[in-house]
Design a protein around this motif. Structure first.
Motif, PDB file in Angstrom:
ATOM      1  N   THR A  52       0.833  -1.201   0.000  1.00 26.40           N
ATOM      2  CA  THR A  52       0.000   0.000   0.000  1.00 26.40           C
ATOM      3  C   THR A  52       0.866   1.249   0.000  1.00 26.40           C
ATOM      4  OG1 THR A  52      -1.829  -1.106   1.138  1.00 26.40           O
ATOM      5  CG2 THR A  52      -1.750   1.297   1.282  1.00 26.40           C
ATOM      6  N   LEU A  53       1.881   1.280   0.864  1.00 23.04           N
ATOM      7  CA  LEU A  53       2.783   2.426   0.915  1.00 23.04           C
ATOM      8  C   LEU A  53       3.542   2.592  -0.402  1.00 23.04           C
ATOM      9  CD1 LEU A  53       4.322   2.201   4.502  1.00 23.04           C
ATOM     10  CD2 LEU A  53       2.698   3.900   3.651  1.00 23.04           C
ATOM     11  N   LEU A  54       3.944   1.483  -1.002  1.00 20.71           N
ATOM     12  CA  LEU A  54       4.666   1.560  -2.271  1.00 20.71           C
ATOM     13  C   LEU A  54       3.763   2.131  -3.369  1.00 20.71           C
ATOM     14  CD1 LEU A  54       7.628   0.712  -2.753  1.00 20.71           C
ATOM     15  CD2 LEU A  54       6.748  -1.274  -3.976  1.00 20.71           C
ATOM     16  N   ASN A  55       2.496   1.736  -3.372  1.00 20.48           N
ATOM     17  CA  ASN A  55       1.555   2.257  -4.357  1.00 20.48           C
ATOM     18  C   ASN A  55       1.286   3.740  -4.146  1.00 20.48           C
ATOM     19  OD1 ASN A  55       1.278  -0.190  -5.696  1.00 20.48           O
ATOM     20  ND2 ASN A  55      -0.480  -0.840  -4.479  1.00 20.48           N
ATOM     21  N   GLY A  59       2.216   6.848  -6.821  1.00 24.52           N
ATOM     22  CA  GLY A  59       1.119   7.655  -7.318  1.00 24.52           C
ATOM     23  C   GLY A  59      -0.032   6.832  -7.862  1.00 24.52           C
ATOM     24  N   LEU A  60      -0.007   5.514  -7.601  1.00 25.33           N
ATOM     25  CA  LEU A  60      -1.098   4.630  -8.028  1.00 25.33           C
ATOM     26  C   LEU A  60      -2.259   4.661  -7.046  1.00 25.33           C
ATOM     27  CD1 LEU A  60       1.046   1.525  -9.079  1.00 25.33           C
ATOM     28  CD2 LEU A  60       0.073   3.287 -10.572  1.00 25.33           C
ATOM     29  N   LEU A  61      -2.014   5.156  -5.846  1.00 25.99           N
ATOM     30  CA  LEU A  61      -3.025   5.215  -4.799  1.00 25.99           C
ATOM     31  C   LEU A  61      -2.895   6.547  -4.077  1.00 25.99           C
ATOM     32  CD1 LEU A  61      -5.200   3.793  -3.008  1.00 25.99           C
ATOM     33  CD2 LEU A  61      -3.300   2.927  -1.618  1.00 25.99           C
ATOM     34  N   VAL A 193      13.256   2.110  -2.611  1.00 31.49           N
ATOM     35  CA  VAL A 193      12.355   1.595  -1.575  1.00 31.49           C
ATOM     36  C   VAL A 193      12.108   0.138  -1.916  1.00 31.49           C
ATOM     37  CG1 VAL A 193      10.192   1.856  -0.337  1.00 31.49           C
ATOM     38  CG2 VAL A 193      11.261   3.862  -1.384  1.00 31.49           C
ATOM     39  N   PHE A 194      12.583  -0.746  -1.067  1.00 29.30           N
ATOM     40  CA  PHE A 194      12.573  -2.192  -1.342  1.00 29.30           C
ATOM     41  C   PHE A 194      11.675  -2.865  -0.310  1.00 29.30           C
ATOM     42  CE2 PHE A 194      14.122  -6.519  -1.392  1.00 29.30           C
ATOM     43  CZ  PHE A 194      14.548  -6.737  -2.698  1.00 29.30           C
TER      44      PHE A 194
END
Length: 268
Positions: A52-55, A59-61, A193-194
């Motif tokens: 969720t944080l990665l999205n 900018g996908l979420l 960010v991995f």
């Protein structure tokens, strides 16, 4: 210095699948700052909101609250400064290797001859020279991951967002890919960010490891600097006393959250 990526007091709330009248907060009041050229891994229990944080960063979420800035500017829409490497393969099966690698360049309007020249150079960099005409089904799992890396890096993103990219690989291939990633990263030090479930992988690769709590309303509970020397061999570094010391320290913080996450899954 202006950070490459900053998520400030971000929360993400969704409607419940089981009862649309109820809301579910996956991530609550989370701040995550990635410096320029910094390699940061995010670990935590299954379902704690890592993807969720990665999205949000991609900018996908759009977050329910909080702010996201990229290179000091507010993020509005897709993060065009970032490349995203998904957990599941995103290669197009009808395109061969070189065509998959150059797809992003072609979508951006780069002339085909130039795109193919740059694509060949990247295939060499990831150890796939001579495999340009092969299709995804003709490649091993590790080779497909190398194609995905080249596909992302050929666009020269300033930020790399990676969602458990090597989790499906066998141990030996995974370590080869981790070393390959470190070698490519060290050449120009992109901000990374991995996302991973594997604490050993996180420590082996990173400058910092951020630990998230179990959900719901997941949030960071620890931020650990990794002072292991570079360059690193991910297999060899795991045998050093300092690695074991760092692993023990972070695992002590993680263990209770992992057990909470496991218990929550069992109740569902």
């Amino acid at each position: 210095m202006t950070p490459a990526l900053a998520l400030e007091s971000v929360s993400c709330t969704f409607l419940s699948r089981d009862d649309p009248s109820q809301r579910y907060t996956a991530v609550g009041d989370t701040t995550l700052v990635i410096g320029e050229g910094e390699f940061v891994s995010v670990v935590g229990p299954t379902g704690c909101g890592k993807t969720t944080l990665l999205n949000v960063a991609a900018g996908l979420l759009e977050p329910s609250s909080g702010t996201v800035t990229v290179l000091g500017q507010p993020l509005g829409g897709i993060n065009t400064h970032a490349g995203y490497m998904f957990q599941t393969e995103a290669l197009m099966p009808w395109r061969n290797t070189i065509e998959n690698v150059v797809a992003g360049l072609e979508f951006r309007g780069v002339a085909r001859a130039e795109a193919l020249e740059r694509g060949d150079a990247w295939l060499k960099r990831v150890g796939l020279s001579g495999f340009g005409k092969r299709y995804p089904h003709q490649l091993s799992g590790g080779m497909r991951k190398r194609v995905a890396l080249a596909q992302m890096l050929i666009l020269n993103p300033q930020i790399l967002l990676m969602d458990e990219p090597f989790s499906a690989l066998d141990v030996q291939t995974r370590q080869l890919m981790e070393n390959e990633l470190l070698e490519l990263w060290s050449a120009d030090r992109k901000s990374v960010v991995f996302i991973t479930h594997d604490l050993e992988e996180a420590i082996s690769l990173s400058d910092r490891v951020v630990v998230l709590s179990a959900g719901p309303v997941s949030h960071p509970i620890g931020d650990y600097a990794i002072d292991l020397p570079r360059p690193r061999d991910v297999a060899e570094i795991r045998l050093t006393p300092r690695f074991i010391e760092i692993h023990t320290k972070i695992w002590r913080a993680m263990k209770e959250e992992v057990l909470k996450g496991y218990a929550r899954q069992q109740r569902q």
